[in-house]
Design an enzyme around this catalytic site. Structure first.
Site, PDB file in Angstrom:
ATOM      1  N   GLU A 208      -0.161   1.892  -4.530  1.00  0.00           N
ATOM      2  CA  GLU A 208      -0.017   1.225  -3.229  1.00  0.00           C
ATOM      3  C   GLU A 208      -1.261   1.428  -2.373  1.00  0.00           C
ATOM      4  O   GLU A 208      -1.726   0.508  -1.706  1.00  0.00           O
ATOM      5  CB  GLU A 208       1.222   1.751  -2.483  1.00  0.00           C
TER       6      GLU A 208
ATOM      7  N   TYR B   4       4.489   0.602   5.710  1.00  0.00           N
ATOM      8  CA  TYR B   4       4.517  -0.165   4.473  1.00  0.00           C
ATOM      9  C   TYR B   4       4.558   0.763   3.251  1.00  0.00           C
ATOM     10  O   TYR B   4       5.409   0.635   2.374  1.00  0.00           O
ATOM     11  CB  TYR B   4       3.286  -1.086   4.423  1.00  0.00           C
TER      12      TYR B   4
ATOM     13  N   ASP C 205       4.763  -6.585   3.477  1.00  0.00           N
ATOM     14  CA  ASP C 205       3.304  -6.698   3.381  1.00  0.00           C
ATOM     15  C   ASP C 205       2.928  -8.165   3.602  1.00  0.00           C
ATOM     16  O   ASP C 205       3.798  -8.992   3.905  1.00  0.00           O
ATOM     17  CB  ASP C 205       2.801  -6.154   2.034  1.00  0.00           C
TER      18      ASP C 205
END
Ligand code: SF4
Length: 353
Positions: A37, A120, A138
């Site tokens: 990520e 996020y 996102d």
């Protein structure tokens, strides 16, 4: 059963069949998921994969990363830019070791306390690694939701961020939050792309409101790029034995040359009294008898809030070469904006006033 169960029923099988096979998708270990990520915030998947593999080879566990020297980490990060993120990565790894004994906490708020981990990333780790029902929003998810649900609130505004997060939470499949979040992101990355989305391959196509309203190219809306002008349109539906009164739009504004119902543009939304006042000068003796709900039509720089009013008239409106009766059997051959077409097709409910 959730009112959005149709979403998971379509999205999850599509994801399981079409997702790109990526190594961090084969695990529920939070460390490789977190690493992916963070790296993918910097770069596309094809380039990011090589970085991820290099990090995993050098530091197979979060404890190995925590023991690394900063220079080494920066060197491995080279080419990704935003070097503060590489430093945060190292600090967060050390926090996981010092505060949590080398195990990522299975808690959204505790994840948020780690250096460089924002909403996020915390939601992604929580849902994918631990199955915690946290929605991930996102850029890809913003785009899919804006189009699917026809949301024109700018995604870079405070109100927009709140609204999108709330809608994403409503849609979330609490039984499979990790796959659900990844499926929405994957759909945005591979099908619902910024330009020329592949709607014919989209499992949500028949539910997509932007597709139904021909608004795909205009969504999502960003204030940063475009200042959105709000306009209030009051269309007048004037019907007689000769047909419907229609006029052609003039130059210098949207929809130049298209036809429409006679239009009263106001500076704010009008009720029937306000409309009646405006009609005194525009069309003396006319009285509104019914109206549609307020419809929002989104353009790239404008947001049109429109109401269609049925009006009865005492006098014939003024006619010119640009305004005339159009016989009913010809109405559908006249070029009109999609907004007007929706009214003419009977797609907008109406009520008496
Ligand atoms: S139908 Fe098209 S615009 Fe709508 S969600 Fe699917 S890909 Fe996106």
């Amino acid at each position: 059963m959730s009112r959005y169960s149709w979403l998971s029923e379509r999205l999850l099988p599509w994801y399981r069949e079409h997702r790109r096979e990526l190594p961090w998708r084969r695990t529920t270990n939070p460390y490789p998921i977190w690493l992916s990520e963070v790296i993918l915030q910097q770069t596309r998947v094809d380039q990011g994969l090589a970085y991820w593999q290099r990090f995993m080879e050098h530091y197979p566990s979060v404890t190995d990363l925590a023991a690394a020297k900063e220079d080494e980490v920066l060197k491995l990060w080279q080419g990704l830019g935003y070097y503060s993120r590489a430093r945060n990565l190292l600090t967060a790894a050390r926090q996981v070791v010092e505060r949590h004994g080398g195990h990522f906490p299975a808690d959204h708020n505790a994840l948020l306390q780690l250096k460089g981990v924002g909403d996020y990333t915390a939601a992604a780790i929580a849902s994918i690694a631990f199955g915690i029902p946290e929605p991930v929003v996102d850029g890809n998810v913003y785009r899919v939701l804006a189009r699917l649900l026809l949301i024109s609130t700018p995604i870079d505004s405070t109100a927009g961020k709140r609204e999108f997060r709330e809608r994403a939470a409503e849609l979330l499949d609490a039984q499979a939050p990790g796959d659900h979040n990844q499926a929405l992101m994957e759909l945005g990355a591979t099908v619902c792309t910024p330009r020329k989305p592949l709607c014919h391959q989209c499992p949500l196509a028949d539910k997509c409101l932007a597709r139904a309203h021909d608004a795909i190219d205009r969504l999502p809306v960003k204030v940063g790029k475009t200042k959105v002008r709000i306009r209030h349109f009051n269309y007048l539906h004037i019907e007689g034995p000769q047909g419907l009164v229609m006029e052609r739009r003039g130059p210098g504004d949207i929809w130049e040359g298209l036809h429409q119902l006679p239009l009263v543009e106001s500076t704010k939304a009008l009720g029937s009294k306000g409309l009646l006042n405006s009609l005194r000068t525009f069309l003396p003796g006319a009285v509104p008898t019914a109206r549609s709900e307020r419809v929002v039509h989104v353009l790239s720089h404008q947001r049109i809030q429109a109401v269609f009013w049925r009006v009865s008239i005492a006098l014939e409106p003024e006619f010119s070469s640009d305004r005339q009766w159009v016989p009913k059997d010809r109405i559908h051959s006249v070029a009109v904006p999609r907004l007007v077409e929706r009214w003419l097709n009977g797609e907008l409910p109406e009520k008496r006033v």
